[in-house]
Motif scaffolding. Structure first.
Motif, PDB file in Angstrom:
ATOM      1  N   LEU A  21      45.808   2.553  -5.977  1.00  0.00           N
ATOM      2  CA  LEU A  21      46.374   1.640  -6.982  1.00  0.00           C
ATOM      3  C   LEU A  21      47.849   1.407  -6.716  1.00  0.00           C
ATOM      4  O   LEU A  21      48.379   0.331  -6.937  1.00  0.00           O
ATOM      5  N   LYS A  22      48.520   2.468  -6.259  1.00  0.00           N
ATOM      6  CA  LYS A  22      49.954   2.327  -5.969  1.00  0.00           C
ATOM      7  C   LYS A  22      50.341   3.399  -4.963  1.00  0.00           C
ATOM      8  O   LYS A  22      50.049   4.582  -5.172  1.00  0.00           O
ATOM      9  N   GLU A  23      50.969   2.980  -3.891  1.00  0.00           N
ATOM     10  CA  GLU A  23      51.381   3.947  -2.875  1.00  0.00           C
ATOM     11  C   GLU A  23      52.752   4.505  -3.225  1.00  0.00           C
ATOM     12  O   GLU A  23      53.661   3.751  -3.592  1.00  0.00           O
ATOM     13  N   LEU A 132      59.725   2.906 -20.092  1.00  0.00           N
ATOM     14  CA  LEU A 132      58.878   1.846 -20.627  1.00  0.00           C
ATOM     15  C   LEU A 132      59.175   0.521 -19.940  1.00  0.00           C
ATOM     16  O   LEU A 132      60.277  -0.008 -20.050  1.00  0.00           O
ATOM     17  N   HIS A 133      58.208   0.024 -19.181  1.00  0.00           N
ATOM     18  CA  HIS A 133      58.303  -1.324 -18.611  1.00  0.00           C
ATOM     19  C   HIS A 133      56.876  -1.852 -18.474  1.00  0.00           C
ATOM     20  O   HIS A 133      55.919  -1.068 -18.607  1.00  0.00           O
ATOM     21  N   PRO A 134      56.705  -3.162 -18.233  1.00  0.00           N
ATOM     22  CA  PRO A 134      55.357  -3.744 -18.335  1.00  0.00           C
ATOM     23  C   PRO A 134      54.301  -3.038 -17.478  1.00  0.00           C
ATOM     24  O   PRO A 134      53.159  -2.903 -17.911  1.00  0.00           O
ATOM     25  N   LEU A 147      51.251   4.265 -20.097  1.00  0.00           N
ATOM     26  CA  LEU A 147      50.999   5.084 -18.917  1.00  0.00           C
ATOM     27  C   LEU A 147      52.293   5.759 -18.490  1.00  0.00           C
ATOM     28  O   LEU A 147      53.367   5.429 -18.984  1.00  0.00           O
ATOM     29  N   ASP A 148      52.160   6.659 -17.543  1.00  0.00           N
ATOM     30  CA  ASP A 148      53.313   7.209 -16.846  1.00  0.00           C
ATOM     31  C   ASP A 148      54.238   8.019 -17.765  1.00  0.00           C
ATOM     32  O   ASP A 148      55.353   7.592 -18.091  1.00  0.00           O
ATOM     33  N   PHE A 149      53.753   9.195 -18.140  1.00  0.00           N
ATOM     34  CA  PHE A 149      54.552  10.081 -18.996  1.00  0.00           C
ATOM     35  C   PHE A 149      55.356  11.081 -18.175  1.00  0.00           C
ATOM     36  O   PHE A 149      55.785  12.120 -18.679  1.00  0.00           O
TER      37      PHE A 149
HETATM   38 MG   LIG Z   1      54.930   3.671 -13.483  1.00  0.00          MG
END
Ligand SMILES: [Mg+2]
Ligand SMILES: Nc1ncnc2c1ncn2[C@@H]1O[C@H](COP(=O)(O)OP(=O)(O)OP(=O)(O)O)[C@@H](O)[C@H]1O
Length: 222
Positions: A21-23, A132-134, A147-149
Motif C-alpha cells: 500500500l505504501k513503501e 492528521l492529514h487526508p 489511521l496512523d497512530f
Molecule cells: Mg500516514
C-alpha cells in the motif's frame, strides 16, 4: 516483502501474497501492506528492514507505541482494530476498505462531522493524534476511520492542561479544519482563523525540531 510472515514463522500458511500500500522510503517509515492474517484481511506496518541496525530499538518503540494507542481504542469505530505485534518490528491491524479523505468527488458534511467528533473523543480521553492529514483519514462507506497512530500521545489527567498538550490539541483541530477548508473551499470564520494561527513559541519549537531532524537524518542516513 516476506519479512512479516517470516517473523511470524507461519509463511505460506495464513498469508496471501502481500499487496504493497505504501513503501517506506523515508527514515523510520514502515512498508505498509495488505495481507491475510489468520484468514482475515489485515494491514501490516512493517519496520523489518531495520532489523539488526542501530535504529531497530526506535522502530520497535514506534510499533509498540502505535499498538498501545490502537489497543486503547479497541472497539471504537473510528480506529482500525489492533490485531497484534509480530516479531517486534511489525504491527498488524484491521484492513479498512475505502478511500482516503479527499479522494472522493464530494465529501459529505457527515464525514466532516464524524472527523470532528472523533477528534473530540480522542481529546476528551487525553489522546492527541499529531499527524492528521487526508491520507491518514479513511472514508469507508459511512464510517470515518483515523489511521496512523504512530505519533499519537496520551497524557495523564493531571497533565492535560499543560500548554504543550493544549497546543497539540489545537494543532489537531487546526489540521482538521484545514482539511475541511481545503475540501469545501469555505472561507474560515473568525473562530477558525484563531484556531489556525500558530502561536509564536510553536513556530520556534517546530523550527528547532526540523533542524534537529535534519541533523539526525544526516547522521544516520535515511
Ligand atoms: Mg500516514
Ligand atoms: N488499517 C488500514 N486500512 C486500510 N488502509 C490502510 C490502513 N492503514 C494504513 N493504510 C494505508 O496505508 C497508508 C500508509 O499507512 P500509515 O499512514 O499508517 O503509514 P505511514 O504514514 O507510512 O506511517 P508513519 O507515519 O507511522 O511513518 C495509509 O495512508 C493508507 O492508505
Amino acid at each position: 516483502m516476506n519479512t512479516f510472515a517470516d517473523a511470524a514463522g507461519i509463511a505460506g500458511r495464513q498469508f496471501e501474497t502481500p499487496v504493497l500500500l505504501k513503501e517506506g522510503t523515508r527514515l523510520l517509515e514502515p512498508d505498509v501492506y495488505r495481507t491475510l492474517v489468520k484468514g482475515r484481511v489485515a494491514v501490516v506496518k512493517d519496520y523489518s528492514r531495520y532489523r539488526r541496525t542501530p535504529l531497530a530499538p526506535l522502530a520497535r518503540l514506534l510499533v509498540r507505541r502505535e499498538a498501545r494507542a490502537l489497543g486503547r481504542l479497541r472497539d471504537w469505530a473510528h480506529a482500525p482494530m489492533l490485531l497484534g505485534i509480530v516479531g517486534g518490528l511489525a504491527l498488524a491491524m484491521e484492513f479498512v476498505p475505502g478511500e482516503p479523505l479527499g479522494a472522493q468527488r464530494r465529501v459529505s458534511e457527515d464525514t466532516f462531522r464524524q472527523l470532528r467528533g472523533a477528534l473530540a473523543h480522542l481529546h476528551a480521553n487525553g489522546i492527541t493524534h499529531n499527524d492528521l492529514h487526508p491520507a491518514n483519514v479513511m472514508v469507508s462507506g459511512d464510517r470515518v476511520v483515523l489511521l496512523d497512530f504512530a505519533s499519537a500521545l496520551r497524557v495523564p489527567r493531571w497533565m492535560r492542561n499543560a500548554p504543550v498538550v493544549r497546543e497539540l490539541r489545537r494543532s489537531d483541530l487546526a489540521n482538521a479544519l484545514k482539511i475541511e477548508q481545503r475540501l469545501t473551499g469555505r472561507a474560515p470564520g473568525e473562530f477558525v482563523s484563531q484556531v489556525l494561527a500558530d502561536p509564536r513559541w510553536v513556530t520556534a519549537v517546530r523550527d528547532g525540531w526540523k533542524r534537529f531532524y535534519r541533523g539526525f537524518k544526516a547522521t544516520f542516513g535515511g
